[in-house]
Scaffold this active site. Structure first.
Site, short mmCIF file in Angstrom:
data_model
loop_
_atom_site.label_atom_id
_atom_site.label_comp_id
_atom_site.label_asym_id
_atom_site.label_seq_id
_atom_site.Cartn_x
_atom_site.Cartn_y
_atom_site.Cartn_z
CG ASP A 323 -50.34 0.46 73.17
OD1 ASP A 323 -50.85 -0.56 73.89
OD2 ASP A 323 -49.47 0.49 72.27
CG HIS A 328 -45.68 -0.02 78.81
ND1 HIS A 328 -46.04 -1.04 79.63
CD2 HIS A 328 -45.37 -0.46 77.65
CE1 HIS A 328 -46.42 -2.01 78.79
NE2 HIS A 328 -46.27 -1.62 77.55
NE ARG A 434 -31.19 9.93 76.40
CZ ARG A 434 -30.10 10.06 75.91
NH1 ARG A 434 -29.18 10.93 76.73
NH2 ARG A 434 -29.33 9.34 75.18
CD GLN A 465 -37.54 -2.35 74.15
OE1 GLN A 465 -37.75 -3.48 74.74
NE2 GLN A 465 -38.42 -1.90 73.48
#
Length: 583
Positions: A323, A328, A434, A465
């Site tokens: 997912d 992503h 990061r 976000q």
């Protein structure tokens, strides 16, 4: 008569002002100018679109040989019969949202289309159709859509008027997803609204993956454009593994060309993800440091502070790795790690991303930690566990958390761990990149930091976000007579620096699809390379029935994630309780 230099730019500004003020394709015109000069956000960054477009042109001193070349811009084929540039006067765009009654359509797609209309980014002639199996009238569709529409914060004075104008362009057609006859009925309605203009058609497949191929077949055979372009946007998931993804791609390509397929990953449309390449390639301070020589590790972190809540049945078929991580986070990693592309052309950028993915090691089980949240009582409130969801089997081993160490085996990144972490029901909602740099060799001030050299490590944080920001952690002296060092942030907080609201990711991606800009969409070989990294791991987890480590709802996740990071001498950067208050 030839024109050049400032005179040509001045003439073009007059033409641009006329184009922008006409309300026809204003965002498209500005976007084309912006992309050619690496200033893509020209359409959102100024209250005066005319002045911004002219400022870009005059800064570049674009030579324009003659008036005809201005009035008829050079046409560039997009590969599917489309022309990239200012839309032709006799054309129209018809957008069909397939699965219009679903949550994604209601909450994201229709609001994004309205936002584009509100900003003047849609062509002058456009029509929007909702298509689903549910019986619904045009008026009922408009009522459903209007409940989710909002206007930009800084322009609400004419919100109701704009909403009404938009809803008048919205219509509905009921039909089955596998019925060519129903799509023929849609085709007739589309033609009625297109009024004999050159018809460009876009289909957004907001439906389950098991009907993708049926919809592609019906749309291609019964509702595609005969003169203009036809494009199909496909929403993730793109299969469950390499095999199912390959079958889906083959099925789609029976009826569509690769140039017609737009595989959408909405995270690539987020402002800070798109800014990633600009931050790296247009700032000399970063580009020389972007390698194993200076970077110790890279962390890609995604966390949600809620569980599956109503999506348990769907989520249990995929899990957090499929997912979030395989699409992503892996897409962000490829953008971060790619070599400088030859140009900003979509194919050049995607070529470099594919090279990164093909250079990555297959994930091994020893480099992965999986977890699943359990029930927890906090502040007198009971938070249910994952298997407490009635739509989830009691014995489910589906991970709701995963952490992994990935490696890119090329000259730039050899030996640098890319740590991914994604989870649900954690202590905060966050998505960030990061970059932890190496320790300063022979640091003169190491005594001031004690034995913990991580306290002296520079770190670049790109917060996707919420509260979009870019900040760099540096060491500096605390004012006073003593020699005390402190770690401070050089901070770009978007809400402080920019007054305008950041567009939603779907707005950017829908506009790109209308324009034929493919840079932020996923190519089939890119998808194959991504699944090749994760498929062996997923099969091993399922065949060996690996039990996930349980963690309390609202916690920081499984303890095993910390051991995984420690294995590579890394500390997760998001673990500090004061981290975000300082930034």
């Amino acid at each position: 008569m030839a024109m050049a230099g400032a005179g040509a730019a001045s003439y073009f500004c007059g033409q641009a002002a006329a184009t922008f003020s006409s309300g026809s394709g204003s965002c498209r015109s500005a976007a084309v100018i912006g992309r050619r000069n690496s200033f893509r956000e020209v359409i959102f960054s100024s209250g005066s679109k005319h002045r911004m477009a002219c400022a870009v042109l005059e800064a570049k001193r674009v030579p324009i040989p003659s008036i005809p070349s201005i009035e008829a811009p050079k046409e560039v084929s997009s590969g599917d019969g489309a022309i990239q540039g200012v839309p032709e006067q006799g054309s129209t765009v018809s957008i069909t949202v397939v699965g219009a009654s679903g949550d994604l359509a209601k909450k994201k797609i229709f609001p994004a289309l309205f936002a584009l209309f509100y900003e003047g980014c849609l062509p002058q002639h456009f029509t929007i159709f909702g298509y689903a199996r549910s019986k619904m009238s045009d008026a009922e569709l408009r009522a459903m859509i209007s409940a989710t529409l909002t206007c930009r914060i800084d322009k609400r004075e004419n919100c109701s008027e704009k909403i009404n104008q938009f809803l008048k362009r919205c219509f509905y057609q009921s039909g089955q997803y596998n019925s060519e006859d129903n799509f023929s009925e849609l085709d007739k309605k589309l033609k009625d609204h297109e009024g004999g203009k050159v018809a460009n058609r876009m289909f957004y497949l907001s439906v389950p993956p098991n009907v993708f191929i049926d919809v592609a077949r019906c749309a291609s055979r019964s509702a595609s454009s005969s003169k203009g372009w036809t494009r199909v946007i496909v929403e993730k998931p793109f299969g469950r593994d390499s095999e199912s993804s390959g079958e889906l791609t083959s099925g789609l390509k029976e009826f569509l060309t690769e140039e017609q397929i737009y595989r959408i990953d909405h995270y690539l449309g987020k402002e800070l993800v798109e800014n990633l390449s600009i931050l790296r390639f247009s700032n000399l301070v970063f580009e020389p440091l972007w390698s194993r020589q200076y970077i110790r590790n890279v962390q890609l972190i995604f966390s949600e502070d809620f569980g599956t809540e109503g999506r348990g049945g769907y989520f249990d078929n995929y899990g957090i790795i499929r997912d979030i991580m395989q699409n992503h986070l892996l897409q962000i990693l490829a953008l971060f790690a790619m070599e400088p592309p030859v140009s900003l052309d979509a194919e050049d950028i995607r070529n470099e991303k594919v090279k990164v993915l093909r250079s990555m090691r297959k994930l091994q089980l020893e480099d992965v930690v999986v977890g699943q949240y359990k029930s927890h009582i906090k502040g007198g409130v009971h938070y249910p566990g994952y298997t407490d969801d009635k739509t989830v089997p009691n014995n489910s081993l589906t991970p709701t958390f995963a952490a992994a160490a990935l490696f890119v085996d090329n000259a730039r990144w050899d030996g640098v761990p890319f740590l991914m972490k994604a989870g649900k029901a954690l202590h905060n909602k966050l998505a960030e990149i990061r970059v932890q740099f190496r320790h300063v060799p022979g640091n003169l001030y190491k005594r001031s930091f004690g034995m913990d050299l991580d306290q002296a490590t520079n770190e670049l944080v790109i917060r996707v976000q919420p509260d979009e920001a870019v900040y760099l952690k540096i060491n500096n002296k605390v004012p006073g007579l003593g020699m005390r060092l402190d770690r401070s942030n050089l901070n770009l907080l978007y809400s402080d620096r920019y007054s305008r609201e950041i567009p939603d990711a779907y707005e950017r991606l829908l506009l790109d699809a209308i324009e034929g800009e493919r840079r932020l969409f996923i190519r089939s070989d890119e998808l194959d390379a991504a699944w090749a990294i994760f498929t062996p791991l997923l099969k091993e987890l399922e065949e060996r029935k690996i039990s996930p480590e349980l963690y309390p709802y609202g916690s920081r996740g499984p303890v095993g994630a910390h051991y995984l990071a420690a294995k590579y001498n890394v500390r997760w950067g998001d673990m500090s309780s004061s981290e975000h208050s300082k930034s």
